[in-house]
Design a protein around this motif. Sequence first.
Motif, PDB file in Angstrom:
ATOM      1  N   GLU A  27       0.838  -1.206   0.000  1.00  0.00           N
ATOM      2  CA  GLU A  27       0.000   0.000   0.000  1.00  0.00           C
ATOM      3  C   GLU A  27       0.868   1.248   0.000  1.00  0.00           C
ATOM      4  OE1 GLU A  27      -3.401   0.522  -0.075  1.00  0.00           O
ATOM      5  OE2 GLU A  27      -3.504  -1.584  -0.659  1.00  0.00           O
ATOM      6  N   THR A  28       2.059   1.135   0.574  1.00  0.00           N
ATOM      7  CA  THR A  28       3.020   2.253   0.554  1.00  0.00           C
ATOM      8  C   THR A  28       4.095   1.922  -0.473  1.00  0.00           C
ATOM      9  OG1 THR A  28       4.230   1.225   2.367  1.00  0.00           O
ATOM     10  CG2 THR A  28       2.591   2.879   2.945  1.00  0.00           C
ATOM     11  N   THR A  29       4.239   2.772  -1.468  1.00  0.00           N
ATOM     12  CA  THR A  29       5.103   2.467  -2.614  1.00  0.00           C
ATOM     13  C   THR A  29       6.567   2.287  -2.229  1.00  0.00           C
ATOM     14  OG1 THR A  29       5.320   4.841  -3.053  1.00  0.00           O
ATOM     15  CG2 THR A  29       3.574   3.647  -4.229  1.00  0.00           C
ATOM     16  N   ASP A  30       7.016   2.893  -1.129  1.00  0.00           N
ATOM     17  CA  ASP A  30       8.419   2.765  -0.759  1.00  0.00           C
ATOM     18  C   ASP A  30       8.770   1.353  -0.292  1.00  0.00           C
ATOM     19  OD1 ASP A  30       6.769   3.216   1.469  1.00  0.00           O
ATOM     20  OD2 ASP A  30       8.473   3.841   2.694  1.00  0.00           O
TER      21      ASP A  30
END
Length: 1074
Positions: free
Chosen positions: A300-303
Amino acid sequence: METGGSSEIPSQTKKGKTKTKTLKKPEASSLKQKSPAEFFAENKNIAGFDNQGKCLYTTVRELVENSLDSAESISELPVVEVTIEEIVKSKFNSMIGLIHRERVDKALYDDYETEKAREKRLAKAARDQEIQEKNVALGKKVKEPSAVKAMKGRGEASFYRVTCKDNGRGMPHDDIPNMLGRVLSGTKYGLKQTRGKFGLGAKMALIWSKMSTGLPIEIKSAMQGQAYLSFCRLDIDIHRNTPHIHLHEKQENKDRWHGAEIQVVIEGNWTTYRSKILHYMRQMAVITPYAQFLFKFVSETTDKNVTIRFARRTDVMPEVPEETKYHPSAVDLLLIKRLIAETSKQNLLQFLQHEFVNIGKAHAERLIGEMGPDFNPKMPVKSLTSQQIVRIHQLFRQAKFDDPSGDCLTPAGEYNLRLGIIKELHPDMVATYSGSAQVFEGHPFIVEAGVSVGGKDVKHGLNIFRFANRIPLLFEQGADVVTRTALRRINWSSYKINQNQDKIGVFVSIVSTKIPFKGTGKEYIGDDISEIASAVKCCAQLKSKIVKKIQAREQQERKRNLSRYIPDAANAIYDVLKEMAQLHASKKKRYEDEDAEILRQVCDRSLTTDVLKEKLAKHVEQVDYEMALEYATQTGISEEPKEGLHLQALDPKISFIDLHSPVFVFRSWKHPVCHRSQTRLSLGLGSKASTGVQLQYAVENEIQRSQVSASFPYTLTKMSKPLPQIAIIGAGIFVKTQYIPRLSEISHLVTVKYIWSRSKESAESAMEIARKEFPGVESKWGDEGFDEIIKDDGIIGVAVVLAAQLQVDISTKLLKAGKHVLQAIEEASSALSVFKSSLCSPSYPLVWAVAENYRFETAFLEGRKLVSELGDLMSVQLIVEGSMNSSNPYFSSSWRRNFNGGFILDMGVHMIAGLRMLVGCEVTSVSAFTNHVDVTLPPPDNVSSILQLENGCSGVFVMSVSTRSPKIYWRVVGLKGTVQVERGIEGGRHGYLVLKYDSNGQCTSSFYPFCGVSEELKAFIHDTSKFSLEKVSDHEPDHRLSYAEGARDVAVLEAMLESGQRQGVMVPVKRIED
């Protein structure tokens, strides 16, 4: 006593009266049954589903292995894409139609923090902060604040969508529900080498999905040539072990895709098992370098996203494992009964012959006779009683049977194992080993091993990689026999390896129809199989490499030290020369000849300190080259250092014939012949001619008297047109010391237009040497330079002078571009068995030739004529006492050291070529003994063999790779005399001395200088010009350049090495047709 009737019976009381006693109704039976699906759901740890993290890992593993099996079953190079998509709780709830609800009674939850606990936690945090501030003020070292521990509790579940897509066989439309929704149903059952451990595959992932999320699995599948793809959404009825189908339909397959795509949503833990999953993918890329993997983790968090591509390194795949029959020593009573029930054979004799391995008719009759009078060969096998079956089983356990062969097994192969290690770890050195088939409890197995030193992303110390049936084993490593062997039974220091400081990779792969796993998880091999322990000891091959590497490092250090003093030395020399020039100019002291010329250059400033610095720098850099040049001049060995280069996979539509050796695969390109049916495939070093340019060769009636031209029966007549142009691929020692000088000798026949190397510096250094005779030569380097050569229509001939492992791919690419190729002989030493191949371009046949200069040496041509005068032959001798030692620039060449007999095969192939030229017939069989004496060389380094020739004559071949008194000679004894050819020097020239002893003992001799390389180049130019320039499609190319000749040389040595491994057993030499 009756059990039916009334439930009341009379009973006698003490007073003699009777009364009625009522019986209780019988209780219902407590016997219960479980379906296979229900059993594995309750005992999921057996299949590797221990916890959330392990469940995610095992799901990925099962899907990947199914994909590989599917692609390999149709001989398709696997392309596998794996995606793990993180699903947050809110998204998961929406997927199942659950409305999000905020907490009402917070104290009800396991992670609830009371007010008192909160105050205590905050007070502790404040004290820690105060201490930190005091330490900062005092200048003390401050520790990083520890992370706040999570509250006690199980926490929220994490969900993931796992998708695996492949290009495999696909699944039949009607079979999909049962293949994925019914436990213990599948296509892999039977006695054969399989990747699966339990036969559960994706079905266990579906069971875990049913248990953790309740969501169904989705499958897309299409088979080759199918106009539709199948879509199925299903889950499993665990209690009935049946598929529950939500949707099953056919959809249009516009792209004609084939394979399978499986998508399942499960509970998992990426955080704790991230490293395990990535290690699994990396190790799978090591053991299957012919596969292409794409792994993605989508958060969900691109990093937090992860994308890793494991590129394909080769397109050579192991063969599909074959199903085999049971060995008598590996069966039990139940299995014998099942085989009897399933057999189609009518009588006992046929049953024993056809349902088991290693039982022939005669052996079966003996077994039946031993069973007793109740048995006979013609008795119906279905009529056997239980007692008779027990008797058969007892006899099977006690009787002697031949061990099963390993023909049904397909290991990864040394070639693929080596490529995988190099591709993923990039080690400094690697050694591999492949054992012959062994037997454990009636099941054949093969062990392969590799040891590497150095590399990227490798920890210091021992890094152990274990594989079983070509799948990685990541758990319970400490109990495994491989780990115990590597840690306790190998003295690494004796191999110049520091067990604690060096980066050591130990790779062991075992394949079998039954892996001897220990434990329910099937993650380690507990039995101490001696073959595994000895396989890991292939690290002995690395000892000499490490010593050589240390020497090279010291030499580089010396060169750096010399280079450091170049400026000071140049200034000092220039000051002395300047002072001498002044004295010379004032006539106080006179200098003459060369000294005067140098002083004149100093005066007119053409000789400066900068020039001196440049000259000194070149001299330092020239040291290695001059050593190599001196060695090549003295020995005449044609070789070059290996350059690492990897080309992308070739067009899959092209048809190939593959030839496998332990560390190399030779590939020939099959293409329809345009003008006539012919095979033109050879191995060697070479050059080629150019389009639009013509050379005319006229065959004359008499051979020129010149010794050099005597071996080439053609007069080369150059027309008044531009010379044909060739390119040289490679710029190593052999190019500089042999190829460029030999091409310079025939510069009136051909022009070198390009010299290519992987690096710019290497290409330019070779170009500078070639410019003396070919002023227009250009240097090319890298992929871009290689493409320019391919696209240049003026280049029709290419000499491929690269490492053996690179030559075939390079040559095939050039041939596809319509260019003739001459390729190095060392390739034939690694790839032995392509017998026939048709190669042509749309307008003319192509030549792919092998450079074996011994077949073109005048000494052997003349010697053959003398041998024909000896009458019936009595014996032949070939004695080779080599001089391979650390002063030899090819001493550390990698491909010779990385498999057994490398130096014998490389050096000996030339000697056998000379022998076959002299005697004019083939070697039919050999009996040899080999041994290993010089520890700086890979084993074996000595071979002594008896030869049997097809003309009835016998002989001996004795070879020692490294001796203190080098000598090589061929001797043929006949009824009418003896002919001997030996290496020697006369008048400063290296060559061969040919001696003829007649029947009276009189001796005549002639000396012939080396000329084979030049003559084979002339022959190659002649053949390619006939095809490409003169368009003579029915031209018969020189058979001495043919691959068949080179393969016959190598086949003799292979037979010797095989006989040596088998302790002198007579081994027939492989027959190779033209």
